[in-house]
Design a protein around this motif. Structure first.
Motif: not given
Lengths: 384, 384
Positions: A281-287, A301-317
């Motif tokens: 909420r504080s980050l402004g990313i919708p739940l 979490i359901r982001p409205d301005d980025f692809d969650p799978d791109i975030l997941r890739n960075v987190l993993k890598k």
């Protein structure tokens, strides 16, 4: 990146506590020996309160789906009408299983991300007499929704003679459940979620009412025949060779829950949920879900301005942090954080602070530390 | 007695190698992650030769009985006529499973302790056309008999169109099996016997012929639906959350078999069998089975002048050595020594020398060392 350093924050399997790992390292024993009898005997008194029941909790070797199917084949007669409440992928699994077995399925679909409205089930049961069983998912793993099982139990018992069959795989151990008091007839769980074990064991607790139905059912089944497990457990044994190393772990896991206290474990899960939700909420990313529908074990979490799978890739890598993606029509639309079992508020602080860095790396302009601070505030306030 | 020192010499579960234990200690991973895909992918090439097949070996989480039942529900249509060869308790289990599923069962009973005579099956098939499946137990755990699966496969293919379904739970990995060459259509095994793992995984390899039958079968099944496992394995995954820690162990177990060599592992099992049999012969204590019918993984001993359960009690109490008793009508008439998986000729020397001491303790006047010496002679001669 530091080798051999990883963070598993998916909605199961969940990380294994070191003492459970050590317990599973015990030398193998014979499954028909006294040691195994003692083990099975000592497990029941600690397992029953987690399910909120005085019934024995049956232990099968297999995936959670094996227990879900056992509920269907044992407690539903061919041709019976059932109501399946579908709030996501695992509600749908009950439909798939029932569809295999010539069962007259009525499905009540709820939009993914929302919890079922008990009033709707009340109306349904009033207008559709003769429903023999109602299936519901307690925590819907695919959306992070916790369905209102207590209210559903009350309504179903008041307005029908149906058995109430609940998939508690992804929350039993992490949220309060009172099987007996809430009029649940079959409560299923699995080892690899809030119960802090590797996958491979699955559990079913069965009410007296359900046993009466099961005993009259002559649908064929052998490995999934619940009466076999019930009868053998009365002699502190199992009908088939159990996954012994996981039983060693189960015993130790129960010690850990006793050390922490069951209420405290539930409060910890609520706190982790609140910390996670507050951070995004504080980050402004919708739940994905409302506060009311949110599960203490999983947050979507359901982001409205980025692809969650791109975030997941960075987190993993870059951090070896694994979070889950979306399933079915929510694929690439949500990501899911598991906060269950062997996971603490301190782990949530770490998870959020890593995610903040990763968000910046994928170009999302968040204020570093703002999500972490929101989570810290929940932690400091003791909010659960 | 030295604490924490035990000897497990039952016909499964069998002891776990230290490196397999260590492998199972790896941190948990997500069952849908790349790590699990790589794991499943890397397992197949090493697992297939153990089953003697080019087919993928399907991996289910559960007891061996789950796979036995999967063969019945997938490959036998309702009303089909089948022949079940019953040489002991596990042949009988196939009968029990088939009986659940409205299958026309013809049972061919063989005296417990003897192997089936292939000629009798040839005659049976000639006189009873229309048999759709023949069920046999490779190693009959309850008697230590190894049935002549290779000859049976030849006869069944020559004289019928029946599928040949083999329970290899207590010997695959310890004895040679050539599923494809021997015309076996479904070969089942379990993790906890010659495959050196804890119980909790079970395996099924399926021939092209059997898949054709399975694909036409619309008998209900979900968790045990073999086509689900086949289809998912083609993408290096599983239909349901697998027992991940046991998969870690499986991978390492396959490394150990590769290090030893499969032929060498088979020779070791034959040698352990010969050492055990020679020892009891030398001690003047009768064996249950003939040399020809004997299994390399389990030896049953039928004493004629002492109660085997009294011996077992002394072994357990004074040495923490566990051997198995008899089942059904052989209860209290035999005892069974498992020599499979993580067990070496040196372990057999120790087992025999302990048993000699225990025999004297229960009043049986054996010459100390005579059984051990007979086993040593086999070992020195390299006899396998």
């Amino acid at each position: 990146m530091l080798p051999d350093h990883q963070f598993l924050r998916i909605p199961g399997p969940s990380p294994i506590p070191p003492s459970v790992q050590r317990a599973m390292n015990q030398p193998m024993i014979g499954h028909r020996d006294q040691e195994t009898k003692h083990l099975l005997h000592s497990i029941q008194p600690a397992l029953k309160p987690i399910f909120g029941t005085k019934q024995n909790v049956l232990i099968m070797s297999g995936s959670g789906t094996a227990s879900l199917e056992s509920a269907v084949v044992n407690a539903v007669h061919p041709g019976d009408k059932v109501l399946v409440i579908v709030t996501g992928a695992f509600g749908d699994r009950f439909v798939q299983i029932c569809a295999e077995y010539q069962i007259a399925i009525n499905r009540h679909d709820v939009e993914w991300g929302e919890a079922v409205e008990p009033g709707a089930i009340k109306d349904y049961l009033k207008n559709h007499p003769g429903i023999k069983a109602v299936f519901a998912t307690f925590c819907e793993t695919s959306t992070g929704v916790l369905n209102p099982i207590q209210e559903l139990g009350q309504i179903i018992r008041q307005h029908s003679d149906a058995l109430f069959i609940v998939d508690g795989v992804s929350c039993v151990g992490g949220v309060e459940v009172k099987m007996d008091a809430w009029a649940i007839d079959i409560l299923i769980s699995g080892s690899q979620k809030a119960l802090m074990l590797p996958p491979g064991l699955t559990f079913a607790a069965v009410s007296e009412r359900a046993w009466k139905v099961i005993e009259k059912n002559d649908r064929p089944s052998f490995y999934l025949d619940l009466t076999k497990y019930r009868d053998q457990l009365e002699n502190d044994t199992t009908p088939f060779t159990p996954a012994v190393s996981l039983l060693f772990g189960l015993k130790q896991m129960l010690e850990l829950i006793e050390q922490e206290g069951l209420e405290e474990a539930f409060a910890r899960h609520r706190q982790m949920m609140n910390m996670t939700r507050s951070a995004f909420r504080s980050l402004g990313i919708p739940l994905l879900t409302s506060d009311k529908a949110a599960s203490p074990t999983t947050t979507a979490i359901r982001p409205d301005d980025f692809d969650p799978d791109i975030l997941r890739n960075v987190l993993k890598k870059e951090f070896n942090l694994t979070v889950a993606g979306g399933q079915k029509h929510l694929k690439s639309k949500i990501f899911r954080i598991g906060h269950m079992g062997y996971c603490s508020p301190a782990d949530i602080l770490q998870t959020i602070s890593i995610i903040e860095v990763a968000l910046r790396k994928i170009g999302k302009q968040v204020e570093l530390g703002s999500g972490t601070r929101a989570a810290q505030e929940i932690l400091l306030s003791g909010g659960s």
